[in-house]
Motif scaffolding. Structure first.
Motif, PDB file in Angstrom:
ATOM      1  N   ALA A  32      41.195  37.376  34.584  1.00 16.13           N
ATOM      2  CA  ALA A  32      41.194  37.061  36.017  1.00 16.13           C
ATOM      3  C   ALA A  32      40.260  37.984  36.782  1.00 16.13           C
ATOM      4  CB  ALA A  32      42.610  37.141  36.565  1.00 16.13           C
ATOM      5  N   GLU A  33      40.246  39.281  36.405  1.00 15.86           N
ATOM      6  CA  GLU A  33      39.333  40.224  37.057  1.00 15.86           C
ATOM      7  C   GLU A  33      37.878  39.841  36.823  1.00 15.86           C
ATOM      8  OE1 GLU A  33      40.265  44.176  35.719  1.00 15.86           O
ATOM      9  OE2 GLU A  33      42.054  44.310  36.972  1.00 15.86           O
ATOM     10  N   SER A  34      37.625  39.162  35.718  1.00 16.29           N
ATOM     11  CA  SER A  34      36.271  38.734  35.407  1.00 16.29           C
ATOM     12  C   SER A  34      35.966  37.343  35.987  1.00 16.29           C
ATOM     13  CB  SER A  34      36.059  38.686  33.899  1.00 16.29           C
ATOM     14  OG  SER A  34      36.281  39.949  33.334  1.00 16.29           O
ATOM     15  N   GLY A  35      36.965  36.776  36.674  1.00 15.70           N
ATOM     16  CA  GLY A  35      36.778  35.459  37.260  1.00 15.70           C
ATOM     17  C   GLY A  35      37.007  34.308  36.299  1.00 15.70           C
ATOM     18  N   VAL A  36      37.682  34.609  35.186  1.00 16.11           N
ATOM     19  CA  VAL A  36      37.964  33.587  34.185  1.00 16.11           C
ATOM     20  C   VAL A  36      39.467  33.294  34.189  1.00 16.11           C
ATOM     21  CG1 VAL A  36      37.880  33.024  31.720  1.00 16.11           C
ATOM     22  CG2 VAL A  36      36.028  34.345  32.769  1.00 16.11           C
ATOM     23  N   SER A  37      39.824  32.042  34.161  1.00 12.94           N
ATOM     24  CA  SER A  37      41.237  31.651  34.137  1.00 12.94           C
ATOM     25  C   SER A  37      41.609  31.202  32.735  1.00 12.94           C
ATOM     26  CB  SER A  37      41.467  30.527  35.132  1.00 12.94           C
ATOM     27  OG  SER A  37      42.801  30.102  35.077  1.00 12.94           O
ATOM     28  N   LEU A  90      45.702  40.444  28.841  1.00 14.61           N
ATOM     29  CA  LEU A  90      44.551  39.575  28.585  1.00 14.61           C
ATOM     30  C   LEU A  90      44.280  38.691  29.802  1.00 14.61           C
ATOM     31  CD1 LEU A  90      42.440  38.404  26.534  1.00 14.61           C
ATOM     32  CD2 LEU A  90      44.197  36.731  25.925  1.00 14.61           C
ATOM     33  N   ARG A  91      45.324  38.121  30.363  1.00 14.53           N
ATOM     34  CA  ARG A  91      45.161  37.261  31.543  1.00 14.53           C
ATOM     35  C   ARG A  91      44.668  38.063  32.749  1.00 14.53           C
ATOM     36  NH1 ARG A  91      50.421  33.433  30.499  1.00 14.53           N
ATOM     37  NH2 ARG A  91      49.295  31.867  29.268  1.00 14.53           N
ATOM     38  N   ARG A  92      45.162  39.279  32.885  1.00 13.40           N
ATOM     39  CA  ARG A  92      44.725  40.123  34.001  1.00 13.40           C
ATOM     40  C   ARG A  92      43.239  40.438  33.886  1.00 13.40           C
ATOM     41  NH1 ARG A  92      43.157  44.837  35.034  1.00 13.40           N
ATOM     42  NH2 ARG A  92      43.503  45.643  32.957  1.00 13.40           N
TER      43      ARG A  92
END
Length: 169
Positions: free
Chosen positions: A163-168, A158-160
């Motif tokens: 992050a790929e979408s630019g969301v932290s 989910l975090r990966r």
């Protein structure tokens, strides 16, 4: 015009997924800890004391067998056999010890002692938060660890993706 409410809803969904995974991870960690630290059930304690009585009583059985074997060596002159002790079955020229007497009593009164210990354990107050039977704990712990690994993998994924979408998250 750009729909910020939709973005807010999508980000809220991601945060909700993360929070749900973190909650499940914590619950599984608590379960694993409980499996290793929860008090024993009475049945486990009774089985352990039965085992101890058998183990310690078995020492007397071996010593007593040794004494009997010595008597068989010279059956005609049994009265001349020296160093035989009945209760302790201690070795020749060895003094009885607390342990040898305990071993003898545990062997001679094995069933009565087990029944008495069982009765005493059953009558004792016991913690309410006992764990599963000790024989089941290893398998349950292994299952819990696998589930925890899966949850941690899901959280990392989910975090990966976020992050790929630019969301932290």
């Amino acid at each position: 015009m750009f729909d910020f409410l939709n973005i807010k809803k999508l980000l809220g969904d991601v945060v909700s997924q993360r929070d749900a995974l973190l909650k499940d991870i914590q619950a599984e960690q608590d379960e694993a800890k409980n499996l290793t630290t929860a008090p024993l059930q009475k049945a486990d304690v009774i089985a352990y004391y039965d085992y101890l009585v058998d183990q310690l009583g078995g020492k007397y059985d071996a010593a007593f067998q040794f004494s009997l074997d010595r008597l068989h060596d010279d059956p005609v002159h049994i009265e001349n056999t020296s160093g035989i002790t009945v209760l302790t079955a201690a070795c020749i020229n060895a003094a009885a010890t607390v342990h040898s007497v305990e071993s003898a009593l545990l062997s001679i009164f094995r069933d009565e002692i087990k029944a008495s210990l069982r009765k005493r354990i059953e009558a004792m107050p016991w913690p309410k938060n006992v764990g599963p039977l000790i024989a089941d704990r290893s398998a349950l712990l292994e299952k819990s660890k696998k589930k925890l690994a899966g949850l941690e993998k899901d959280l990392a994924e989910l975090r990966r993706q976020a992050a790929e979408s630019g969301v932290s998250v």
